[in-house]
Every structure is written in structure tokens, then in C-alpha cells.
Write a protein that holds these residues in place. Sequence first.
Motif, PDB file in Angstrom:
ATOM      1  N   GLY A 184      30.135 -39.704  13.731  1.00  0.00           N
ATOM      2  CA  GLY A 184      31.011 -40.852  13.531  1.00  0.00           C
ATOM      3  C   GLY A 184      31.811 -40.788  12.250  1.00  0.00           C
ATOM      4  O   GLY A 184      32.885 -41.392  12.145  1.00  0.00           O
ATOM      5  N   ASN A 185      31.313 -40.067  11.236  1.00  0.00           N
ATOM      6  CA  ASN A 185      32.031 -39.917   9.965  1.00  0.00           C
ATOM      7  C   ASN A 185      32.853 -38.633   9.916  1.00  0.00           C
ATOM      8  O   ASN A 185      33.242 -38.203   8.833  1.00  0.00           O
ATOM      9  N   GLN A 186      33.023 -37.992  11.077  1.00  0.00           N
ATOM     10  CA  GLN A 186      33.798 -36.760  11.213  1.00  0.00           C
ATOM     11  C   GLN A 186      33.148 -35.569  10.520  1.00  0.00           C
ATOM     12  O   GLN A 186      33.820 -34.587  10.218  1.00  0.00           O
ATOM     13  N   ASN A 187      31.843 -35.631  10.276  1.00  0.00           N
ATOM     14  CA  ASN A 187      31.124 -34.474   9.754  1.00  0.00           C
ATOM     15  C   ASN A 187      30.819 -33.534  10.915  1.00  0.00           C
ATOM     16  O   ASN A 187      30.314 -33.970  11.951  1.00  0.00           O
ATOM     17  N   PRO A 188      31.126 -32.242  10.761  1.00  0.00           N
ATOM     18  CA  PRO A 188      30.886 -31.308  11.863  1.00  0.00           C
ATOM     19  C   PRO A 188      29.399 -31.023  12.039  1.00  0.00           C
ATOM     20  O   PRO A 188      28.623 -31.070  11.087  1.00  0.00           O
ATOM     21  N   LEU A 189      29.013 -30.753  13.275  1.00  0.00           N
ATOM     22  CA  LEU A 189      27.642 -30.363  13.577  1.00  0.00           C
ATOM     23  C   LEU A 189      27.620 -29.551  14.859  1.00  0.00           C
ATOM     24  O   LEU A 189      28.553 -29.581  15.647  1.00  0.00           O
ATOM     25  N   LEU A 190      26.528 -28.808  15.033  1.00  0.00           N
ATOM     26  CA  LEU A 190      26.305 -28.060  16.269  1.00  0.00           C
ATOM     27  C   LEU A 190      25.241 -28.782  17.063  1.00  0.00           C
ATOM     28  O   LEU A 190      24.162 -29.067  16.546  1.00  0.00           O
ATOM     29  N   ASN A 231      19.132 -31.220  19.837  1.00  0.00           N
ATOM     30  CA  ASN A 231      19.025 -30.805  18.445  1.00  0.00           C
ATOM     31  C   ASN A 231      20.410 -30.748  17.823  1.00  0.00           C
ATOM     32  O   ASN A 231      21.369 -30.328  18.467  1.00  0.00           O
ATOM     33  N   ASN A 232      20.483 -31.162  16.547  1.00  0.00           N
ATOM     34  CA  ASN A 232      21.738 -31.117  15.805  1.00  0.00           C
ATOM     35  C   ASN A 232      21.549 -30.262  14.566  1.00  0.00           C
ATOM     36  O   ASN A 232      20.600 -30.466  13.800  1.00  0.00           O
ATOM     37  N   LEU A 233      22.450 -29.323  14.363  1.00  0.00           N
ATOM     38  CA  LEU A 233      22.452 -28.470  13.184  1.00  0.00           C
ATOM     39  C   LEU A 233      23.599 -28.929  12.295  1.00  0.00           C
ATOM     40  O   LEU A 233      24.760 -28.950  12.724  1.00  0.00           O
ATOM     41  N   ALA A 234      23.275 -29.340  11.058  1.00  0.00           N
ATOM     42  CA  ALA A 234      24.288 -29.872  10.149  1.00  0.00           C
ATOM     43  C   ALA A 234      24.204 -29.156   8.813  1.00  0.00           C
ATOM     44  O   ALA A 234      23.182 -28.575   8.458  1.00  0.00           O
ATOM     45  N   VAL A 235      25.293 -29.224   8.054  1.00  0.00           N
ATOM     46  CA  VAL A 235      25.389 -28.561   6.747  1.00  0.00           C
ATOM     47  C   VAL A 235      25.425 -29.635   5.669  1.00  0.00           C
ATOM     48  O   VAL A 235      26.232 -30.568   5.726  1.00  0.00           O
ATOM     49  N   PHE A 236      24.552 -29.454   4.638  1.00  0.00           N
ATOM     50  CA  PHE A 236      24.459 -30.405   3.537  1.00  0.00           C
ATOM     51  C   PHE A 236      24.654 -29.676   2.214  1.00  0.00           C
ATOM     52  O   PHE A 236      24.472 -28.456   2.116  1.00  0.00           O
ATOM     53  N   ASN A 237      24.995 -30.445   1.184  1.00  0.00           N
ATOM     54  CA  ASN A 237      25.004 -29.915  -0.175  1.00  0.00           C
ATOM     55  C   ASN A 237      23.574 -29.885  -0.687  1.00  0.00           C
ATOM     56  O   ASN A 237      22.654 -30.411  -0.053  1.00  0.00           O
ATOM     57  N   ALA A 238      23.390 -29.308  -1.874  1.00  0.00           N
ATOM     58  CA  ALA A 238      22.045 -29.220  -2.450  1.00  0.00           C
ATOM     59  C   ALA A 238      21.473 -30.600  -2.767  1.00  0.00           C
ATOM     60  O   ALA A 238      20.251 -30.785  -2.796  1.00  0.00           O
ATOM     61  N   ASP A 239      22.334 -31.606  -2.975  1.00  0.00           N
ATOM     62  CA  ASP A 239      21.864 -32.963  -3.293  1.00  0.00           C
ATOM     63  C   ASP A 239      21.674 -33.825  -2.038  1.00  0.00           C
ATOM     64  O   ASP A 239      21.589 -35.045  -2.132  1.00  0.00           O
ATOM     65  N   ASN A 240      21.632 -33.206  -0.848  1.00  0.00           N
ATOM     66  CA  ASN A 240      21.416 -33.871   0.442  1.00  0.00           C
ATOM     67  C   ASN A 240      22.604 -34.685   0.933  1.00  0.00           C
ATOM     68  O   ASN A 240      22.490 -35.400   1.926  1.00  0.00           O
ATOM     69  N   SER A 241      23.747 -34.597   0.273  1.00  0.00           N
ATOM     70  CA  SER A 241      24.952 -35.229   0.813  1.00  0.00           C
ATOM     71  C   SER A 241      25.602 -34.253   1.785  1.00  0.00           C
ATOM     72  O   SER A 241      25.366 -33.050   1.730  1.00  0.00           O
ATOM     73  N   PHE A 242      26.414 -34.785   2.695  1.00  0.00           N
ATOM     74  CA  PHE A 242      27.086 -33.914   3.652  1.00  0.00           C
ATOM     75  C   PHE A 242      28.040 -32.984   2.917  1.00  0.00           C
ATOM     76  O   PHE A 242      28.718 -33.390   1.974  1.00  0.00           O
ATOM     77  N   GLN A 269      29.660 -18.447  -3.469  1.00  0.00           N
ATOM     78  CA  GLN A 269      29.107 -18.966  -4.729  1.00  0.00           C
ATOM     79  C   GLN A 269      28.747 -20.457  -4.663  1.00  0.00           C
ATOM     80  O   GLN A 269      28.535 -21.092  -5.685  1.00  0.00           O
ATOM     81  N   GLN A 270      28.669 -21.002  -3.474  1.00  0.00           N
ATOM     82  CA  GLN A 270      28.304 -22.418  -3.282  1.00  0.00           C
ATOM     83  C   GLN A 270      27.012 -22.478  -2.474  1.00  0.00           C
ATOM     84  O   GLN A 270      26.841 -21.747  -1.507  1.00  0.00           O
ATOM     85  N   ILE A 271      26.088 -23.356  -2.874  1.00  0.00           N
ATOM     86  CA  ILE A 271      24.800 -23.508  -2.199  1.00  0.00           C
ATOM     87  C   ILE A 271      24.910 -24.609  -1.145  1.00  0.00           C
ATOM     88  O   ILE A 271      25.364 -25.724  -1.432  1.00  0.00           O
ATOM     89  N   TYR A 272      24.501 -24.261   0.076  1.00  0.00           N
ATOM     90  CA  TYR A 272      24.471 -25.227   1.181  1.00  0.00           C
ATOM     91  C   TYR A 272      23.086 -25.215   1.803  1.00  0.00           C
ATOM     92  O   TYR A 272      22.370 -24.220   1.752  1.00  0.00           O
ATOM     93  N   VAL A 273      22.741 -26.330   2.421  1.00  0.00           N
ATOM     94  CA  VAL A 273      21.469 -26.450   3.139  1.00  0.00           C
ATOM     95  C   VAL A 273      21.791 -26.684   4.610  1.00  0.00           C
ATOM     96  O   VAL A 273      22.500 -27.640   4.953  1.00  0.00           O
ATOM     97  N   LEU A 274      21.277 -25.788   5.462  1.00  0.00           N
ATOM     98  CA  LEU A 274      21.419 -25.949   6.915  1.00  0.00           C
ATOM     99  C   LEU A 274      20.155 -26.628   7.421  1.00  0.00           C
ATOM    100  O   LEU A 274      19.051 -26.146   7.171  1.00  0.00           O
ATOM    101  N   GLN A 317      33.778 -31.096   4.777  1.00  0.00           N
ATOM    102  CA  GLN A 317      33.945 -30.967   6.226  1.00  0.00           C
ATOM    103  C   GLN A 317      34.550 -29.627   6.628  1.00  0.00           C
ATOM    104  O   GLN A 317      34.129 -29.027   7.611  1.00  0.00           O
ATOM    105  N   GLU A 318      35.520 -29.143   5.869  1.00  0.00           N
ATOM    106  CA  GLU A 318      36.150 -27.865   6.213  1.00  0.00           C
ATOM    107  C   GLU A 318      35.178 -26.704   6.035  1.00  0.00           C
ATOM    108  O   GLU A 318      35.089 -25.818   6.888  1.00  0.00           O
ATOM    109  N   LYS A 319      34.434 -26.704   4.907  1.00  0.00           N
ATOM    110  CA  LYS A 319      33.465 -25.625   4.646  1.00  0.00           C
ATOM    111  C   LYS A 319      32.344 -25.659   5.684  1.00  0.00           C
ATOM    112  O   LYS A 319      31.903 -24.623   6.185  1.00  0.00           O
ATOM    113  N   ALA A 320      31.863 -26.871   6.017  1.00  0.00           N
ATOM    114  CA  ALA A 320      30.793 -27.002   7.001  1.00  0.00           C
ATOM    115  C   ALA A 320      31.258 -26.543   8.369  1.00  0.00           C
ATOM    116  O   ALA A 320      30.537 -25.837   9.084  1.00  0.00           O
ATOM    117  N   ALA A 321      32.484 -26.934   8.749  1.00  0.00           N
ATOM    118  CA  ALA A 321      33.014 -26.523  10.046  1.00  0.00           C
ATOM    119  C   ALA A 321      33.158 -25.009  10.120  1.00  0.00           C
ATOM    120  O   ALA A 321      32.876 -24.398  11.153  1.00  0.00           O
TER     121      ALA A 321
END
Length: 201
Positions: A111-117, A171-182, A157-162, A185-189
Motif C-alpha cells: 500500500g505504501n508502494q514498497n516493492p516486494l516479492l 510469503n513476502n520477501l521485502a528489503v529493509f535498511n539496517a535500522d528496520n525501515s523500508f 557499499q550499502q547494507i540491506y536486510v532481506l 524503493q528503487e534500490k529495493a525494486a
Amino acid sequence: MQLRFGLTLALSALSLAGCSSLAIKNGSLDYKDTTTLEPLKYPQGSMVRPATPLYPAPVVETLAIENAPKLENERGNRFALPRPEKAQTNSVPANQLDVTNVSRPQLLRDGNQNPLLKIDGNSATIWQYTLASLSTLNHTLVGQSKNRYEVTVKVDQQIYVLRLSSVGTSNNLAVFNADNSFADQEKAAELLTQIYQNWPA
């Protein structure tokens, strides 16, 4: 004295047994003997506004009445609902479930336009496929959680959490920053598209 005690004991037994076990007629089947009443007739010349029934009685066919279930006790003198039948479950034992049955991933946005699988199937198998697709990419795996389906990846050089989260078989696979925020959107997609394109199944 014994007669009084015997009478008290008999009355106590009858009160404990209750009327339902004795099947005394209580008028709960009187609805079967109802008759159809004609609508109210107003006197000629009276100033009465027309009355339309809010809940008109439905017309029930005789065949439906004859084939209706009999909601009465064994003696036929009290209303009684039938006992529920034992439910038959056709459940498959857990060891016989097809754990390799995993759907093809779908690229979606929440709903917030965050990409996911979105992937349907067994979570453990989906997670193995996710790790296999990540191993084909040129990204550094920094760490992996032992308790849940979560892996830390270094991309440009950027840390992401899958993180894989499941509800039932979806099941939904989403990409987060190290601080648990989404993540952005472009990098996650971009990362999820790479996983989608390298999906082994």
C-alpha cells in the motif's frame, strides 16, 4: 420421618433430573399448529393510512413443509435441534506435504508502494531458493539470522536486510535498511528484480 425424608429425596431427584429429561410438553412445538390470519379490516369510511407489513410472512410451499427437517425430540413433544455430526477432515499429514511445490515469484508493491516479492509455498523451501538466487549475484552476504528467514546483504557499499515473512502459504520477501525501515524503493525494486530473474525454480 422416613416418609418425609423419602419425599424430599424424590423431589430432589426430580428437580435434578429436570423437565427436559422427562420430556414434558412445554409448548415449543406449538408453532406447527398456527393458522394463517386474514389481514386487518378497517371499518368503512375510517381515516386510516394504508399499512404495509414490514416483515411479510413468506409463502411456503406444501412440498417444502413436508420435506422440512423434524426439529423435535424422540417423543415428539418438545423442540430439539439435532446433534451436530462429527466433522470429517481430509487433512494431509505434515510429513506428506509437498515441500517442493513453490510458485513462481510475483513482483508486487504494498500500500505504501514498497516493492516486494510474493511467493506461495513452503517457507523453508522458498528461503533456500532465495539464498540460491542471492549466491548467483555479485553481492556480499554479511550475515544470516538463525531464528528467522533474514539475511544481511551488502549492495554497492550499502547494507540491506532481506526478510521473508509468511501468512499461511503466502510469503513476502521485502528489503529493509539496517535500522528496520523500508529500503529506498528503487534500490529495493532493483535487488528484488535480480532475485526474481535468477530464481532457480
